[in-house]
Motif scaffolding. Structure first.
Motif, mmCIF file in Angstrom:
data_model
loop_
_atom_site.group_PDB
_atom_site.id
_atom_site.type_symbol
_atom_site.label_atom_id
_atom_site.label_comp_id
_atom_site.label_asym_id
_atom_site.label_seq_id
_atom_site.Cartn_x
_atom_site.Cartn_y
_atom_site.Cartn_z
ATOM 1 N N THR A 90 -35.509 -66.445 51.399
ATOM 2 C CA THR A 90 -34.494 -66.531 50.349
ATOM 3 C C THR A 90 -35.130 -66.769 48.984
ATOM 4 O O THR A 90 -36.238 -67.281 48.871
ATOM 5 C CB THR A 90 -33.499 -67.667 50.635
ATOM 6 N N GLY A 91 -34.413 -66.379 47.956
ATOM 7 C CA GLY A 91 -34.796 -66.617 46.571
ATOM 8 C C GLY A 91 -33.536 -66.722 45.737
ATOM 9 O O GLY A 91 -32.428 -66.853 46.272
ATOM 10 N N GLU A 92 -33.683 -66.645 44.424
ATOM 11 C CA GLU A 92 -32.523 -66.776 43.546
ATOM 12 C C GLU A 92 -32.669 -65.878 42.330
ATOM 13 O O GLU A 92 -33.787 -65.591 41.876
ATOM 14 C CB GLU A 92 -32.338 -68.231 43.086
ATOM 15 N N ILE A 93 -31.528 -65.444 41.817
ATOM 16 C CA ILE A 93 -31.458 -64.723 40.547
ATOM 17 C C ILE A 93 -30.355 -65.360 39.716
ATOM 18 O O ILE A 93 -29.221 -65.510 40.194
ATOM 19 C CB ILE A 93 -31.179 -63.225 40.741
ATOM 20 N N MET A 94 -30.685 -65.762 38.491
ATOM 21 C CA MET A 94 -29.705 -66.273 37.548
ATOM 22 C C MET A 94 -29.488 -65.235 36.457
ATOM 23 O O MET A 94 -30.457 -64.665 35.931
ATOM 24 C CB MET A 94 -30.159 -67.584 36.916
ATOM 25 N N VAL A 95 -28.244 -65.003 36.107
ATOM 26 C CA VAL A 95 -27.906 -63.995 35.104
ATOM 27 C C VAL A 95 -27.084 -64.664 34.003
ATOM 28 O O VAL A 95 -26.047 -65.273 34.279
ATOM 29 C CB VAL A 95 -27.107 -62.831 35.718
ATOM 30 N N PHE A 96 -27.567 -64.551 32.761
ATOM 31 C CA PHE A 96 -26.818 -64.972 31.578
ATOM 32 C C PHE A 96 -26.367 -63.718 30.843
ATOM 33 O O PHE A 96 -27.191 -62.835 30.570
ATOM 34 C CB PHE A 96 -27.686 -65.788 30.619
ATOM 35 N N ILE A 97 -25.097 -63.628 30.515
ATOM 36 C CA ILE A 97 -24.645 -62.532 29.655
ATOM 37 C C ILE A 97 -23.836 -63.110 28.507
ATOM 38 O O ILE A 97 -23.038 -64.036 28.677
ATOM 39 C CB ILE A 97 -23.825 -61.482 30.427
ATOM 40 N N GLY A 98 -24.099 -62.572 27.329
ATOM 41 C CA GLY A 98 -23.346 -62.921 26.138
ATOM 42 C C GLY A 98 -22.805 -61.666 25.492
ATOM 43 O O GLY A 98 -22.881 -60.570 26.069
ATOM 44 N N PRO A 99 -22.283 -61.769 24.281
ATOM 45 C CA PRO A 99 -21.713 -60.584 23.628
ATOM 46 C C PRO A 99 -22.716 -59.464 23.421
ATOM 47 O O PRO A 99 -22.354 -58.289 23.481
ATOM 48 C CB PRO A 99 -21.211 -61.138 22.292
ATOM 49 N N ASP A 100 -24.001 -59.811 23.180
ATOM 50 C CA ASP A 100 -24.978 -58.772 22.900
ATOM 51 C C ASP A 100 -26.317 -59.018 23.596
ATOM 52 O O ASP A 100 -27.351 -58.589 23.125
ATOM 53 C CB ASP A 100 -25.197 -58.626 21.388
#
Length: 367
Positions: free
Chosen positions: A141-151
């Protein structure tokens, strides 16, 4: 939606390498050493040039002033606190989400910080092995973190598997999808990870079938250790997959102002695939639970058979032991002590009684 219409999103995927000695600003490794890829996208196309997280955001701001809708995607791999904080300062990431991205070991979840969405996904990889008896690990197992903003979009990956290069190339080959901005990146990554759930659960099905066949095969010794190993791996897989159900549901209902309608439609398809994977995992879990009970019952049955055999041999051995014990008491007035054929007669009696007991036990399947 208004925010995404007025500002062009930037998608960032940053790869950070943990530096245990980087406790001070003087010793900290620069972010440039950890960036996997950093690209600016405009109108569904990747702009040429090499960018850092800071220069990419500057480029996006310039294009936004011209009425365009660009975004930047930065990818990181296992950042340390200093490296992650450098990126957070550029993109205005919340400290709590930054802490989660550095420490990892998070449950799948989605959180909102003003106009930024933070998604945590658990990645899984099937570890090939020759046989269950030789396996030490089945699911990594591992992990992925995703941040999304307006641009912008920033992805942080922990673990050596489930790289995002394939996802990036697929998006770059689909300009219409890429025009949807950072939400398209979040969907593409979630879809990629959920598809890996399906492939891993289907690969584990062969292991479950092999253990089931071995457990119910007659004449074979039951080894319960592989069943426990596979049960443990299924539990780990379940912890990675099941919590994502709530996160995907919230993304479709609670964040309509941040996620375009088209992306929410795609997320419904991801949720369907995740549900199928969760159902397969539940099926494996139930099957392994049944196999554990069956294996324990078989072991208990084998123990009962062994005890019965031991008891039969003890009964046979008790006869000569008893007779020899009686004649070994050295009393003068005992039967047949002075008879010439007394000793052979006693031996014959022992053999006759023991033989009768042996054939009786054999007939009753005790031996």
């Amino acid at each position: 939606m208004a925010q995404f219409q007025t500002r062009r999103p930037i998608l960032l995927e940053v790869n950070l390498i943990h530096n245990p000695e980087g406790d001070s600003e003087h010793d900290a490794a620069p972010v440039s050493e950890t960036v996997v890829d950093c690209a600016v996208y405009c109108d569904g196309e990747r702009l040429p040039g090499d960018f850092t997280p800071a220069t990419a955001l500057t480029k996006v701001r310039e294009l936004e002033q011209g009425g365009l809708r660009p975004f930047v995607w930065v990818g990181l791999h296992e950042p340390d606190a200093n490296q992650m904080q450098s990126v957070a300062d550029v993109y205005g990431l919340h400290p709590l989400s930054v802490e989660d991205a550095v420490n990892a070991h998070q449950r799948p979840k989605v959180e909102r910080y003003d106009d930024i969405l933070f998604l945590v996904l658990k990645t899984v990889k099937y570890v090939p092995h020759e046989s269950m008896a030789l396996a030490r690990e089945i699911v990594e197992t591992g992990e992925i973190m995703v941040f999304i903003g307006p641009d912008f979009a920033v992805t942080v990956r922990h673990g050596d598997h489930t790289g995002l290069a394939v996802v990036r190339h697929q998006l770059e080959a689909n300009p219409d999808r890429l025009r949807l901005g950072p939400p398209a990146v979040m969907h593409a990554i979630a879809d990629h990870v959920v598809d890996s759930y399906r492939s891993v659960t289907e690969a584990m099905e062969a292991d479950v079938d092999a253990i089931e066949e071995e457990t119910f095969s007659p004449g074979r010794k039951t080894d319960i250790e592989p069943i426990y190993l596979l049960k443990r791996e299924v539990v780990e897989l379940r912890r990675a997959v099941w919590p994502l159900t709530d996160a995907l549901a919230r993304m479709q209902t609670d964040y309509q102002d941040l996620l375009p309608k088209e992306i929410r439609r795609y997320l419904r398809d991801v949720a369907d695939h995740q549900t199928l994977a969760a159902d397969l995992i539940a099926s494996h879990d139930e099957m392994l639970t049944s196999l554990v009970h069956a294996a324990l019952a078989r072991v208990e049955l084998q123990q009962n058979l062994d005890v019965r055999k031991i008891s039969a041999w003890v009964a046979i051995a008790a006869v000569p032991t008893m007779i020899a014990g009686i004649y070994g008491m050295n009393f003068e007035n005992m039967p047949e002590l002075a008879w010439q054929w007394g000793y052979p007669a006693v031996l014959l009696l022992m053999a006759t009684v023991c033989g009768s007991l042996y054939f009786t036990f054999r007939r009753n399947h005790w031996l």
